[in-house]
Design an enzyme around this catalytic site. Structure first.
Site, PDB file in Angstrom:
ATOM      1  N   ARG A   1       0.843  -1.203   0.000  1.00 46.91           N
ATOM      2  CA  ARG A   1       0.000   0.000   0.000  1.00 46.91           C
ATOM      3  C   ARG A   1       0.868   1.239   0.000  1.00 46.91           C
ATOM      4  O   ARG A   1       1.754   1.368   0.840  1.00 46.91           O
ATOM      5  CB  ARG A   1      -0.879   0.044   1.250  1.00 46.91           C
ATOM      6  CG  ARG A   1      -2.028  -0.887   1.191  1.00 46.91           C
ATOM      7  CD  ARG A   1      -2.931  -0.697   2.386  1.00 46.91           C
ATOM      8  NE  ARG A   1      -3.752  -1.884   2.557  1.00 46.91           N
ATOM      9  CZ  ARG A   1      -4.520  -2.109   3.604  1.00 46.91           C
ATOM     10  NH1 ARG A   1      -4.579  -1.228   4.580  1.00 46.91           N
ATOM     11  NH2 ARG A   1      -5.235  -3.208   3.674  1.00 46.91           N
TER      12      ARG A   1
ATOM     13  N   SER B   1      -7.981  -1.385   0.972  1.00 46.03           N
ATOM     14  CA  SER B   1      -9.025  -1.644   1.967  1.00 46.03           C
ATOM     15  C   SER B   1      -9.799  -0.380   2.336  1.00 46.03           C
ATOM     16  O   SER B   1     -10.394   0.246   1.486  1.00 46.03           O
ATOM     17  CB  SER B   1      -8.407  -2.307   3.195  1.00 46.03           C
ATOM     18  OG  SER B   1      -9.414  -2.727   4.070  1.00 46.03           O
ATOM     19  N   HIS B   2      -9.722   0.012   3.601  1.00 44.95           N
ATOM     20  CA  HIS B   2     -10.517   1.151   4.084  1.00 44.95           C
ATOM     21  C   HIS B   2      -9.759   2.474   3.959  1.00 44.95           C
ATOM     22  O   HIS B   2     -10.268   3.502   4.380  1.00 44.95           O
ATOM     23  CB  HIS B   2     -10.894   0.893   5.537  1.00 44.95           C
ATOM     24  CG  HIS B   2      -9.714   0.477   6.354  1.00 44.95           C
ATOM     25  ND1 HIS B   2      -9.242  -0.825   6.344  1.00 44.95           N
ATOM     26  CD2 HIS B   2      -8.879   1.179   7.124  1.00 44.95           C
ATOM     27  CE1 HIS B   2      -8.174  -0.895   7.109  1.00 44.95           C
ATOM     28  NE2 HIS B   2      -7.919   0.308   7.587  1.00 44.95           N
TER      29      HIS B   2
ATOM     30  N   ASP C   1     -16.615  -1.781   4.390  1.00 47.10           N
ATOM     31  CA  ASP C   1     -15.479  -0.919   4.041  1.00 47.10           C
ATOM     32  C   ASP C   1     -15.222  -0.937   2.530  1.00 47.10           C
ATOM     33  O   ASP C   1     -15.981  -1.560   1.768  1.00 47.10           O
ATOM     34  CB  ASP C   1     -14.219  -1.315   4.831  1.00 47.10           C
ATOM     35  CG  ASP C   1     -13.594  -2.603   4.339  1.00 47.10           C
ATOM     36  OD1 ASP C   1     -14.324  -3.437   3.778  1.00 47.10           O
ATOM     37  OD2 ASP C   1     -12.370  -2.789   4.513  1.00 47.10           O
TER      38      ASP C   1
ATOM     39  N   ASP D   1     -13.219  -2.411   0.409  1.00 48.33           N
ATOM     40  CA  ASP D   1     -13.116  -3.655  -0.359  1.00 48.33           C
ATOM     41  C   ASP D   1     -14.069  -4.738   0.137  1.00 48.33           C
ATOM     42  O   ASP D   1     -13.959  -5.903  -0.256  1.00 48.33           O
ATOM     43  CB  ASP D   1     -11.667  -4.170  -0.368  1.00 48.33           C
ATOM     44  CG  ASP D   1     -11.165  -4.534   1.013  1.00 48.33           C
ATOM     45  OD1 ASP D   1     -11.620  -3.892   1.993  1.00 48.33           O
ATOM     46  OD2 ASP D   1     -10.317  -5.432   1.138  1.00 48.33           O
TER      47      ASP D   1
ATOM     48  N   ASP E   1     -14.626  -6.329   2.992  1.00 42.85           N
ATOM     49  CA  ASP E   1     -14.356  -7.435   3.926  1.00 42.85           C
ATOM     50  C   ASP E   1     -14.696  -7.092   5.375  1.00 42.85           C
ATOM     51  O   ASP E   1     -14.805  -7.980   6.208  1.00 42.85           O
ATOM     52  CB  ASP E   1     -12.919  -7.977   3.784  1.00 42.85           C
ATOM     53  CG  ASP E   1     -11.852  -6.926   3.997  1.00 42.85           C
ATOM     54  OD1 ASP E   1     -12.201  -5.746   4.203  1.00 42.85           O
ATOM     55  OD2 ASP E   1     -10.658  -7.293   3.958  1.00 42.85           O
ATOM     56  N   ARG E   2     -14.864  -5.797   5.687  1.00 43.29           N
ATOM     57  CA  ARG E   2     -15.232  -5.437   7.064  1.00 43.29           C
ATOM     58  C   ARG E   2     -16.728  -5.189   7.190  1.00 43.29           C
ATOM     59  O   ARG E   2     -17.398  -4.913   6.196  1.00 43.29           O
ATOM     60  CB  ARG E   2     -14.505  -4.154   7.483  1.00 43.29           C
ATOM     61  CG  ARG E   2     -13.022  -4.332   7.615  1.00 43.29           C
ATOM     62  CD  ARG E   2     -12.390  -3.082   8.213  1.00 43.29           C
ATOM     63  NE  ARG E   2     -10.991  -3.322   8.479  1.00 43.29           N
ATOM     64  CZ  ARG E   2     -10.206  -2.537   9.205  1.00 43.29           C
ATOM     65  NH1 ARG E   2     -10.718  -1.430   9.751  1.00 43.29           N
ATOM     66  NH2 ARG E   2      -8.955  -2.822   9.399  1.00 43.29           N
TER      67      ARG E   2
ATOM     68  N   THR F   1      -3.089 -10.206  15.848  1.00 41.72           N
ATOM     69  CA  THR F   1      -3.895  -9.439  14.905  1.00 41.72           C
ATOM     70  C   THR F   1      -3.487  -9.771  13.474  1.00 41.72           C
ATOM     71  O   THR F   1      -2.301  -9.840  13.170  1.00 41.72           O
ATOM     72  CB  THR F   1      -3.694  -7.935  15.177  1.00 41.72           C
ATOM     73  OG1 THR F   1      -4.237  -7.651  16.460  1.00 41.72           O
ATOM     74  CG2 THR F   1      -4.378  -7.076  14.129  1.00 41.72           C
TER      75      THR F   1
ATOM     76  N   GLU G   1     -12.294 -10.359  14.540  1.00 43.29           N
ATOM     77  CA  GLU G   1     -11.372  -9.414  15.145  1.00 43.29           C
ATOM     78  C   GLU G   1     -12.139  -8.184  15.603  1.00 43.29           C
ATOM     79  O   GLU G   1     -13.161  -7.833  15.005  1.00 43.29           O
ATOM     80  CB  GLU G   1     -10.321  -8.989  14.124  1.00 43.29           C
ATOM     81  CG  GLU G   1      -9.454 -10.116  13.622  1.00 43.29           C
ATOM     82  CD  GLU G   1      -8.342  -9.585  12.719  1.00 43.29           C
ATOM     83  OE1 GLU G   1      -7.235  -9.383  13.211  1.00 43.29           O
ATOM     84  OE2 GLU G   1      -8.609  -9.374  11.530  1.00 43.29           O
TER      85      GLU G   1
ATOM     86  N   SER H   1     -11.390  -5.339  15.002  1.00 52.09           N
ATOM     87  CA  SER H   1     -11.279  -4.322  13.952  1.00 52.09           C
ATOM     88  C   SER H   1     -12.357  -4.491  12.874  1.00 52.09           C
ATOM     89  O   SER H   1     -12.116  -4.237  11.707  1.00 52.09           O
ATOM     90  CB  SER H   1      -9.886  -4.377  13.340  1.00 52.09           C
ATOM     91  OG  SER H   1      -9.581  -5.696  12.909  1.00 52.09           O
TER      92      SER H   1
ATOM     93  N   LYS I   1     -11.836 -12.241   5.500  1.00 47.31           N
ATOM     94  CA  LYS I   1     -13.025 -11.856   6.247  1.00 47.31           C
ATOM     95  C   LYS I   1     -14.088 -11.410   5.249  1.00 47.31           C
ATOM     96  O   LYS I   1     -13.773 -11.067   4.123  1.00 47.31           O
ATOM     97  CB  LYS I   1     -12.710 -10.792   7.282  1.00 47.31           C
ATOM     98  CG  LYS I   1     -11.914  -9.602   6.820  1.00 47.31           C
ATOM     99  CD  LYS I   1     -11.538  -8.764   8.029  1.00 47.31           C
ATOM    100  CE  LYS I   1     -10.726  -7.555   7.644  1.00 47.31           C
ATOM    101  NZ  LYS I   1      -9.290  -7.835   7.564  1.00 47.31           N
TER     102      LYS I   1
HETATM  103  C1  G6P Z   1      -6.420  -5.300   8.413  1.00 48.49           C
HETATM  104  C2  G6P Z   1      -6.215  -6.780   8.590  1.00 48.49           C
HETATM  105  C3  G6P Z   1      -6.851  -7.228   9.874  1.00 48.49           C
HETATM  106  C4  G6P Z   1      -6.341  -6.414  11.027  1.00 48.49           C
HETATM  107  C5  G6P Z   1      -6.556  -4.957  10.760  1.00 48.49           C
HETATM  108  C6  G6P Z   1      -6.039  -4.022  11.849  1.00 48.49           C
HETATM  109  O1  G6P Z   1      -7.767  -5.030   8.221  1.00 48.49           O
HETATM  110  O2  G6P Z   1      -6.784  -7.479   7.512  1.00 48.49           O
HETATM  111  O3  G6P Z   1      -6.626  -8.588  10.052  1.00 48.49           O
HETATM  112  O4  G6P Z   1      -7.024  -6.754  12.193  1.00 48.49           O
HETATM  113  O5  G6P Z   1      -5.956  -4.612   9.540  1.00 48.49           O
HETATM  114  O6  G6P Z   1      -4.683  -4.010  11.917  1.00 48.49           O
HETATM  115  P1  G6P Z   1      -3.896  -2.959  12.792  1.00 48.49           P
HETATM  116  O7  G6P Z   1      -2.514  -3.520  12.829  1.00 48.49           O
HETATM  117  O8  G6P Z   1      -3.995  -1.618  12.121  1.00 48.49           O
HETATM  118  O9  G6P Z   1      -4.550  -2.918  14.153  1.00 48.49           O
HETATM  119 ZN    ZN Z   2     -10.966  -4.160   3.965  1.00 43.38          ZN
END
Ligand code: G6P
Ligand code: ZN
Length: 608
Positions: free
Chosen positions: A44, A144-145, A325, A327, A329-330, A394, A421, A423, A434
């Site tokens: 990224r 992602s987000h 989010d 993409d 997945d959240r 994580t 998770e 998150s 996810k």
């Molecule tokens: C991404 C990963 C997750 C993880 C999240 C937070 O979304 O796919 O598996 O929990 O990031 O990561 P961080 O290190 O920012 O807390």
């Molecule tokens: Zn995502």
């Protein structure tokens, strides 16, 4: 079948071969670019970095070289390409396609309009069908987000044959390749694919054949979801006049999936779909489903950014709200003026998994897994239902190993497995990512089961959560994020807490006693790998926890995360305001880390 193309020019010099036309590879000289180390969520960077000459090309060639060296036969099977629709997606897709062909790939699938959610990519890779040749891997174009647009972020991630992100040995190999790369191959005159139409482009020259197919964005994933959940029961719930819902796709890739499921299959009106048209800059927003960034949804659902009720009448507020989010997945789950924490959501889905056909058909759920900072709510369910429980660092990849234990590692079978998770990520072994819309359907399936008897008043999201707390007690939970702090200062702060762990053990702090202070380490039961330094934990004598981590996904500087959890079994104290319930523990956390002293602030930028 016509022969595939050899990957390198050591066997046949295709560049010199006559008559290849659009299949003739050009070798372009290049030199290494700094910092192309992919994390578990891929590479990224700012979009401007990616659009530099040869930047994307270097990474893509390094990926092809790494997967071929690892034994992937890219000349048979299919390469899948798709992304979350962010700026630079269409250009990147055409470049990757032309490079894939030059590297010997003879079948490519691309999502319609270039769009594929991360869970859909995983589902398509894993799909085994008579008409589809199995995919050997995929490029997912997403950050992602993270915000998108010319001034924001772009990302690229490679997923393997099991549908999950490339393992570390592969991402390490990709990175090594980026440091020594001298050239890449590209078929410059290969036709530019019209991404707006589902259909195939076939190019045949000199005995070689390449097929590029634009495939439906949503159909494979939606068909999989339909096989997992009780759609007829959900239909009945959605048809109730006293049930309304809203789903915010935050202008990310989730829109086409949400519309396919809720408008096309269930017949809901378009009004239930918020921000469901993907935009290449997510409409200038931050497509992250939480109380801070999903502002519009939160307001419609009658909450403020702390998750507290704002003055609205019952009728003005939908019974169910959800967000995804960038993409897809959240997920975030809301009831009528009610926020479900991701940790509670995981526990409740696990506790009610017998209502979901995917699990009941396999003889019931076998295991649950959560990341270390995720609350222990699911642990109580695991104990009650006699499920195997895993506490991982994580990162979704740790769950993938558990899911593949039997098939890829010859170990125990831990599936069916539900994992999640804090998150805002939830999912199961139906894929290896996810899955945001999966969690939404899981909740609707559970709500449908709770409302299966006709002519009864609606059992709401809040009713289900409160009944769960009544049975298991409540894990009050809050996360403080301190974004954009100085990296060196944050690292020093973490190191200090690590050094102090023995001194802190058995120490009284405020109303609490630290029973254990440690640095979390994970021994993967499947592949035997050890992940050290995964966060500092203060485990209190009463079961409360204060945890600190540095984010692995921070944009600039560092992000410190402080996770606060307090368990409450007392039936009289189950319905407090979260910040009131954990206020004293937050103060303890702030004093234990001394973030004010190290980083100059103790005011969080985000609270979830
Ligand atoms: C991404 C990963 C997750 C993880 C999240 C937070 O979304 O796919 O598996 O929990 O990031 O990561 P961080 O290190 O920012 O807390
Ligand atoms: Zn995502």
């Amino acid at each position: 079948l016509l022969p595939g193309r050899p990957y390198s020019d050591t066997k046949v010099d295709l560049t010199a071969a006559p008559g290849l036309g659009p299949l003739k590879p050009t070798i372009v000289k290049t030199s290494p670019k700094e910092g192309q180390k992919p994390g578990t969520s891929g590479l990224r960077k700012k979009t401007k970095v990616f659009t530099q000459e040869n930047y994307l090309e270097n990474f893509v060639q390094s990926t092809f070289n790494a997967i071929v060296a690892a034994g992937t036969d890219i000349t048979t099977g299919t390469l899948l390409i798709g992304g979350d629709g962010r700026y630079f997606n269409p250009e990147a897709i055409q470049t990757i396609t032309k490079m894939a062909v030059a590297n010997g790939v003879s079948r490519v699938w691309i999502g319609e309009n270039g769009l594929l959610s991360t869970p859909a990519v995983s589902a398509i890779i894993r799909e085994q069908g008579p008409t589809w040749k199995k995919a050997f891997g995929a490029f997912i174009l997403t950050a992602s987000h993270n915000p998108g647009g010319p001034e924001e972020d772009f990302g690229i991630k490679y997923n393997c044959e099991n549908g999950g992100p490339a393992q570390e040995f592969l991402t390490d190999a990709m990175f090594e390749n980026t440091k020594t790369i001298t050239q890449y191959s590209i078929c410059k005159s290969f036709p530019t694919i019209d991404l707006s139409k589902v259909g195939a482009t076939r190019v045949e020259k000199a005995g070689l054949e390449v097929n590029v197919e634009v495939v439906s964005t949503a159909s494979t994933h939606v068909a999989l979801l339909e096989s997992i959940f009780d759609f007829p029961a959900i239909q009945k719930l959605l048809d109730r006049p006293d049930f309304t819902m809203i789903y915010d796709s935050m202008h990310g890739v989730n829109g086409p999936y949400a519309r396919e499921v809720f408008c096309k299959r269930f017949g809901l009106s378009e009004d239930t779909m918020m921000n469901s048209v993907p935009k290449d800059d997510f409409n200038g927003g931050h497509a992250d489903p939480n109380l801070t960034y999903a502002k519009e949804l939160i307001a419609v659902c009658g909450l403020d950014k702390k998750g507290l009720k704002i003055g609205m009448t019952d009728k003005q507020v939908p019974d169910f709200g959800a967000a995804a989010d960038g993409d897809g997945d959240r997920n975030m789950i809301l009831g009528k003026q009610f926020f479900v924490t991701p940790s509670d959501s995981l526990a409740i889905i696990a506790a009610n998994s017998n209502k979901i056909p995917f699990f009941s058909a396999q003889g019931g759920l076998k295991s649950v897994a959560r990341s270390m900072p995720t609350s222990g709510a699911v642990d109580l369910v695991a104990k009650d239902l006699n499920l195997s429980l895993f506490e991982t660092p994580t990162g979704w990849k740790f769950f993938g190993n558990l899911m593949d234990s039997k098939d890829l590692f010859g170990g125990k079978d831990y599936t069916p497995l539900i994992c999640g998770e804090e998150s805002f990520g939830t999912g199961s072994n139906h894929i290896r990512e996810k899955d945001g819309i999966w969690a939404v359907l899981a909740w609707l399936n559970i709500l449908a089961a709770a409302n299966s008897k006709p002519n009864k008043p609606l059992t709401s999201v809040e009713d289900i959560v409160k009944a769960h707390w009544k049975k298991y007690g409540r894990n009050y939970y809050v996360r403080y994020d301190f974004e954009g702090v100085d990296k060196a200062a944050a690292t020093a702060m973490m190191a200090k807490m690590g050094e102090m762990r023995e001194a802190n053990t058995n120490k009284a702090v405020g109303a609490y006693t630290i029973a254990t202070a440690d640095i979390f380490e994970y021994n993967d039961p499947v592949d035997g790998s050890v992940s050290k330094n995964q966060g500092v934990r203060f485990l209190m004598a009463d079961g409360s926890r204060v945890i600190f981590r540095l984010s692995g996904t921070a944009g600039s500087g560092a992000t410190v995360r402080m996770y606060i959890e307090k368990y409450e079994a007392d039936k009289e104290k189950l319905h407090l305001n979260v910040l009131d319930a954990v206020g004293d523990l937050i103060a303890v956390g702030l004093s234990l880390c001394d973030i004010k002293g190290f980083c100059g602030t103790d005011v969080p930028t985000v609270i979830t």
